[in-house]
Design an enzyme around this catalytic site. Sequence first.
Site, PDB file in Angstrom:
ATOM      1  N   HIS A 151      -8.521  -2.271  13.131  1.00  0.00           N
ATOM      2  CA  HIS A 151      -8.729  -1.103  13.988  1.00  0.00           C
ATOM      3  C   HIS A 151      -8.156   0.126  13.306  1.00  0.00           C
ATOM      4  O   HIS A 151      -7.114   0.036  12.651  1.00  0.00           O
ATOM      5  CB  HIS A 151      -8.055  -1.304  15.355  1.00  0.00           C
ATOM      6  CG  HIS A 151      -8.579  -0.385  16.396  1.00  0.00           C
ATOM      7  ND1 HIS A 151      -8.107   0.905  16.540  1.00  0.00           N
ATOM      8  CD2 HIS A 151      -9.568  -0.542  17.307  1.00  0.00           C
ATOM      9  CE1 HIS A 151      -8.782   1.492  17.510  1.00  0.00           C
ATOM     10  NE2 HIS A 151      -9.681   0.638  17.992  1.00  0.00           N
TER      11      HIS A 151
ATOM     12  N   ASP B  90     -13.163  -6.512  20.631  1.00  0.00           N
ATOM     13  CA  ASP B  90     -14.452  -7.199  20.503  1.00  0.00           C
ATOM     14  C   ASP B  90     -14.320  -8.664  20.085  1.00  0.00           C
ATOM     15  O   ASP B  90     -15.307  -9.385  20.053  1.00  0.00           O
ATOM     16  CB  ASP B  90     -15.335  -6.463  19.484  1.00  0.00           C
ATOM     17  CG  ASP B  90     -15.684  -5.062  19.963  1.00  0.00           C
ATOM     18  OD1 ASP B  90     -16.033  -4.925  21.139  1.00  0.00           O
ATOM     19  OD2 ASP B  90     -15.602  -4.112  19.164  1.00  0.00           O
TER      20      ASP B  90
HETATM   21  N1  CMC Z   1     -12.161  -7.709   7.440  1.00  0.00           N
HETATM   22  C1  CMC Z   1     -11.703  -7.629   6.188  1.00  0.00           C
HETATM   23  N2  CMC Z   1     -11.068  -6.555   5.679  1.00  0.00           N
HETATM   24  C2  CMC Z   1     -10.887  -5.525   6.508  1.00  0.00           C
HETATM   25  C3  CMC Z   1     -11.333  -5.531   7.842  1.00  0.00           C
HETATM   26  C4  CMC Z   1     -11.992  -6.687   8.300  1.00  0.00           C
HETATM   27  N3  CMC Z   1     -12.436  -6.750   9.558  1.00  0.00           N
HETATM   28  N4  CMC Z   1     -11.029  -4.358   8.428  1.00  0.00           N
HETATM   29  C5  CMC Z   1     -10.402  -3.624   7.500  1.00  0.00           C
HETATM   30  N5  CMC Z   1     -10.312  -4.341   6.321  1.00  0.00           N
HETATM   31  C6  CMC Z   1      -9.639  -3.918   5.090  1.00  0.00           C
HETATM   32  C7  CMC Z   1     -10.469  -2.917   4.317  1.00  0.00           C
HETATM   33  O1  CMC Z   1     -11.324  -3.545   3.401  1.00  0.00           O
HETATM   34  C8  CMC Z   1      -9.386  -2.103   3.646  1.00  0.00           C
HETATM   35  O2  CMC Z   1      -8.898  -2.845   2.557  1.00  0.00           O
HETATM   36  P1  CMC Z   1      -8.357  -2.102   1.218  1.00  0.00           P
HETATM   37  O3  CMC Z   1      -7.181  -1.286   1.657  1.00  0.00           O
HETATM   38  O4  CMC Z   1      -8.018  -3.199   0.292  1.00  0.00           O
HETATM   39  O5  CMC Z   1      -9.502  -1.246   0.740  1.00  0.00           O
HETATM   40  C9  CMC Z   1      -8.275  -2.040   4.694  1.00  0.00           C
HETATM   41  O6  CMC Z   1      -8.450  -3.229   5.469  1.00  0.00           O
HETATM   42  C10 CMC Z   1      -8.336  -0.829   5.612  1.00  0.00           C
HETATM   43  O7  CMC Z   1      -9.636  -0.792   6.186  1.00  0.00           O
HETATM   44  P2  CMC Z   1     -10.454   0.525   6.479  1.00  0.00           P
HETATM   45  O8  CMC Z   1     -11.904   0.230   6.359  1.00  0.00           O
HETATM   46  O9  CMC Z   1      -9.898   1.669   5.700  1.00  0.00           O
HETATM   47  O10 CMC Z   1     -10.061   0.751   8.002  1.00  0.00           O
HETATM   48  P3  CMC Z   1     -10.765   1.743   8.990  1.00  0.00           P
HETATM   49  O11 CMC Z   1      -9.723   2.244   9.874  1.00  0.00           O
HETATM   50  O12 CMC Z   1     -11.582   2.735   8.250  1.00  0.00           O
HETATM   51  O13 CMC Z   1     -11.801   0.796   9.771  1.00  0.00           O
HETATM   52  C11 CMC Z   1     -12.642  -0.787  11.322  1.00  0.00           C
HETATM   53  C12 CMC Z   1     -11.538   0.235  11.005  1.00  0.00           C
HETATM   54  C13 CMC Z   1     -12.474  -1.246  12.757  1.00  0.00           C
HETATM   55  C14 CMC Z   1     -14.009  -0.121  11.164  1.00  0.00           C
HETATM   56  C15 CMC Z   1     -12.500  -1.987  10.345  1.00  0.00           C
HETATM   57  O14 CMC Z   1     -11.260  -2.626  10.546  1.00  0.00           O
HETATM   58  C16 CMC Z   1     -13.652  -2.980  10.495  1.00  0.00           C
HETATM   59  O15 CMC Z   1     -14.680  -2.824   9.838  1.00  0.00           O
HETATM   60  N6  CMC Z   1     -13.493  -4.040  11.350  1.00  0.00           N
HETATM   61  C17 CMC Z   1     -14.574  -4.961  11.627  1.00  0.00           C
HETATM   62  C18 CMC Z   1     -15.535  -4.358  12.656  1.00  0.00           C
HETATM   63  C19 CMC Z   1     -14.928  -4.356  14.040  1.00  0.00           C
HETATM   64  O16 CMC Z   1     -14.373  -5.336  14.515  1.00  0.00           O
HETATM   65  N7  CMC Z   1     -15.083  -3.216  14.727  1.00  0.00           N
HETATM   66  C20 CMC Z   1     -14.607  -3.044  16.124  1.00  0.00           C
HETATM   67  C21 CMC Z   1     -13.490  -2.047  16.191  1.00  0.00           C
HETATM   68  S1  CMC Z   1     -12.593  -2.050  17.736  1.00  0.00           S
HETATM   69  C22 CMC Z   1     -13.680  -1.643  18.998  1.00  0.00           C
HETATM   70  C23 CMC Z   1     -14.507  -0.457  18.790  1.00  0.00           C
HETATM   71  O17 CMC Z   1     -14.160   0.539  18.178  1.00  0.00           O
HETATM   72  O18 CMC Z   1     -15.598  -0.491  19.317  1.00  0.00           O
END
Ligand code: CMC
Length: 418
Positions: A302, A359
């Site tokens: 998140h 989720d």
């Molecule tokens: N699986 C594997 N690696 C992950 C995941 C994941 N679900 N989420 C983040 N990471 C890693 C990412 O690759 C990055 O690694 P590194 O630092 O080595 O490059 C690090 O963690 C930080 O991730 P980020 O993409 O910079 O984080 P963000 O804040 O931009 O993204 C997120 C947040 C929710 C989009 C992301 O965690 C994600 O894609 N999660 C899976 C999709 C999901 O469950 N979404 C629902 C979110 S909660 C409800 C809502 O908003 O509707």
Amino acid sequence: MSKTAKLDLGDKTIDLPVIEGTEGEMAVDISKLRAQTGYITYDNGLGNTGSCLSDITYIDGEKGILKHRGYTIENLAAKSTFLEVSHLVYAGNIPSKEECDALKSQIKENSKIPEGIKSIIKSFPKDAHPMGITSAAMVALSGFYPDLLDQDLTDDQKKKAFPLLMGQLKTIAAAVYRHGQGKDFIESNPKLDYTSDFLYMMNGEEPNEDVAKALDVLLVLHADHEQNCSASTVRVVGSSKANLFASISAGIDALWGPLHGGANQAVLEMLDAIKQDGGGYEKFIAKAKDKEDPFRLMGFGHRVYKNFDPRAKVIKDYCDVVLEKLDVQDPLLDIAKGLEQTALSDEYFAQRKLFPNVDFYSGIIYKALGIPTNMFTVMFALGRQPGWMAQWKEMIEAPGMRITRPRQVYTGKTDEEL
Ligand code: CMC
């Protein structure tokens, strides 16, 4: 004394005002930065940008706290109905008995959708994604309620808009489901409460109390979540003074994405894929950690929560209760629990502070309630609508409200000639 932050930029030092929120959040106000220095800020994904001042929802992502108007989400989920929380989020207070009764009857009066909207829903292919149909139906409402299209809505129009959209979206969501099933639409039953009526319009029978209660709690947990992608979209679209229907429809579109609300559908599909693969989730964990592989563990991570998502905790506990009450045995719940445990004890997830989000477990409950996977994100939209409307209302009423129009750092070619 008001605080300031000093910023050194080349040979210039300027003082920037510091804003302090009521829960102690500190923000450097850079509204005059460009005028004073010629510089703009750059913030990929806007993770460090406060885009507004807001009284609606507070999140402390480090401590796993979520509050609406000062009430914790745990408290609201245990003691309030979705209708009460909707009123809290939109109007600002837990409704009195009179306010609650008034809202109930206004929503009932608005739970019949125009014939034209039914035709629009029916015109979609049966296998069209429910989120696309829902968004189209929402924006189409603009054609049926021209009295709410004024650029600046009066207080009376805003009061009218809330129960109207609450009633309409409930019926649209049920009709979209029926359309996908190839079934006729069912009219709202005025004897039923909000969530039971929705389930009645989906299934054609009054729902079991446990089922209605379970869905109501899920809707409460989704009611608002401050400046997430869809709420920000609603604000951005609304800031051009586009009408409310267009703004909410745009929020539905933003929610559809698998990184946002669409994750609930993606989680169930992922758990199903693990089951088909023999139930060993280690392979999927390895894929999620592999930087060459675009796969992510859906329902994990998140932007704001770096400890745990308090909504996920409530849902996980609720999952066991609901499945037991409904006498449903779902192997996906065991897979989800095993996957969570393995991920939480893995260094990759620990280092990046990745925890299950709202989720991760919600789909297992929706599935137990008989809601098909491609409808999960519509359930999220139904729950989130009060939040979108509250964010939109707060935005249009904010003193000094301006169109949202960020800048950029241009990195393209310069001085080309033909
Ligand atoms: N699986 C594997 N690696 C992950 C995941 C994941 N679900 N989420 C983040 N990471 C890693 C990412 O690759 C990055 O690694 P590194 O630092 O080595 O490059 C690090 O963690 C930080 O991730 P980020 O993409 O910079 O984080 P963000 O804040 O931009 O993204 C997120 C947040 C929710 C989009 C992301 O965690 C994600 O894609 N999660 C899976 C999709 C999901 O469950 N979404 C629902 C979110 S909660 C409800 C809502 O908003 O509707």
